[in-house]
Design a protein around this motif. Structure first.
Motif, mmCIF file in Angstrom:
data_model
loop_
_atom_site.group_PDB
_atom_site.id
_atom_site.type_symbol
_atom_site.label_atom_id
_atom_site.label_comp_id
_atom_site.label_asym_id
_atom_site.label_seq_id
_atom_site.Cartn_x
_atom_site.Cartn_y
_atom_site.Cartn_z
ATOM 1 N N ILE A 8 0.845 -1.204 0.000
ATOM 2 C CA ILE A 8 0.000 0.000 0.000
ATOM 3 C C ILE A 8 0.873 1.244 0.000
ATOM 4 O O ILE A 8 0.677 2.168 -0.799
ATOM 5 N N SER A 11 2.681 1.765 -3.330
ATOM 6 C CA SER A 11 1.761 2.248 -4.370
ATOM 7 C C SER A 11 1.392 3.705 -4.150
ATOM 8 O O SER A 11 1.362 4.496 -5.104
ATOM 9 N N LEU A 12 1.111 4.083 -2.909
ATOM 10 C CA LEU A 12 0.742 5.473 -2.635
ATOM 11 C C LEU A 12 1.915 6.423 -2.833
ATOM 12 O O LEU A 12 1.714 7.588 -3.189
ATOM 13 N N MET A 18 -4.186 8.019 -6.177
ATOM 14 C CA MET A 18 -4.844 6.778 -6.581
ATOM 15 C C MET A 18 -6.104 6.557 -5.741
ATOM 16 O O MET A 18 -6.089 6.761 -4.529
ATOM 17 N N ASP A 22 -8.764 1.540 -7.026
ATOM 18 C CA ASP A 22 -7.619 1.193 -7.871
ATOM 19 C C ASP A 22 -6.490 0.603 -7.034
ATOM 20 O O ASP A 22 -5.840 -0.361 -7.440
ATOM 21 N N LEU A 23 -6.264 1.179 -5.865
ATOM 22 C CA LEU A 23 -5.220 0.669 -4.976
ATOM 23 C C LEU A 23 -5.548 -0.750 -4.521
ATOM 24 O O LEU A 23 -4.688 -1.634 -4.541
ATOM 25 N N GLU A 26 -4.861 -3.128 -7.242
ATOM 26 C CA GLU A 26 -3.415 -3.281 -7.470
ATOM 27 C C GLU A 26 -2.767 -4.216 -6.455
ATOM 28 O O GLU A 26 -1.872 -4.981 -6.807
ATOM 29 N N CYS A 34 -8.869 -2.407 2.376
ATOM 30 C CA CYS A 34 -7.793 -1.531 1.927
ATOM 31 C C CYS A 34 -7.943 -0.158 2.582
ATOM 32 O O CYS A 34 -6.969 0.402 3.100
#
Length: 151
Positions: A8, A11-12, A18, A22-23, A26, A34
């Protein structure tokens, strides 16, 4: 913090805008768990905030200067007073208390040499307790990362 939390965060760091959906897609979670993980990471202070990374050249601040500061004394009071003073200087992008013969390292941005000179004379050199200043100008940035290697 487990592997999903690290994914997480990774990705962030790549895209702080995002969507949770979408996160979640992913990293392989559904949106609700999430979102709960993101909220926990924020509450624990692991995620401290969100913001845009701005190109300093594009906003007219192309000059980066690294300044070594040597204080007259290294007492807690002197360091705290210096820190309070430089927190008020918007040109100071980073301020680090260091080991070794020089006490503090600053990264300052400026529009040009005259702008930097004004900052020195009108701001930094007026801070009490400074013994010496040594400046180095960055010619170019070879590596600059905003994302920590968490994944």
């Amino acid at each position: 913090m487990d592997a999903l939390d690290r994914r997480i965060i990774a990705s962030l760091q790549r895209d702080g805008r995002m969507s949770v959906t979408d996160l979640a897609d992913e990293i392989g979670l559904s949106p609700t768990p999430c979102a709960r993980r993101i909220a926990r990471l924020e509450a624990e202070g692991i995620i401290r905030g969100y913001g845009a990374r701005i190109d300093q050249n594009a906003v007219g601040l192309p000059v980066s200067v690294f300044i070594w500061v040597e204080l007259e004394t290294q007492s807690k009071e002197a360091v705290d007073a210096f820190e309070r003073a430089v927190r008020g200087f918007d040109r100071v992008m980073e301020c680090h208390l260091m080991t070794g013969s020089r006490d503090i390292l600053l990264r300052v941005v400026a529009a040009d040499l005259a702008d930097f000179d004004r900052f020195l004379e009108e701001r930094l050199m007026r801070v009490p307790g400074i013994r010496a200043l040594r400046s180095s100008f960055a010619l170019r940035t070879m590596v600059a990362r905003a994302a920590l290697p968490v994944a």
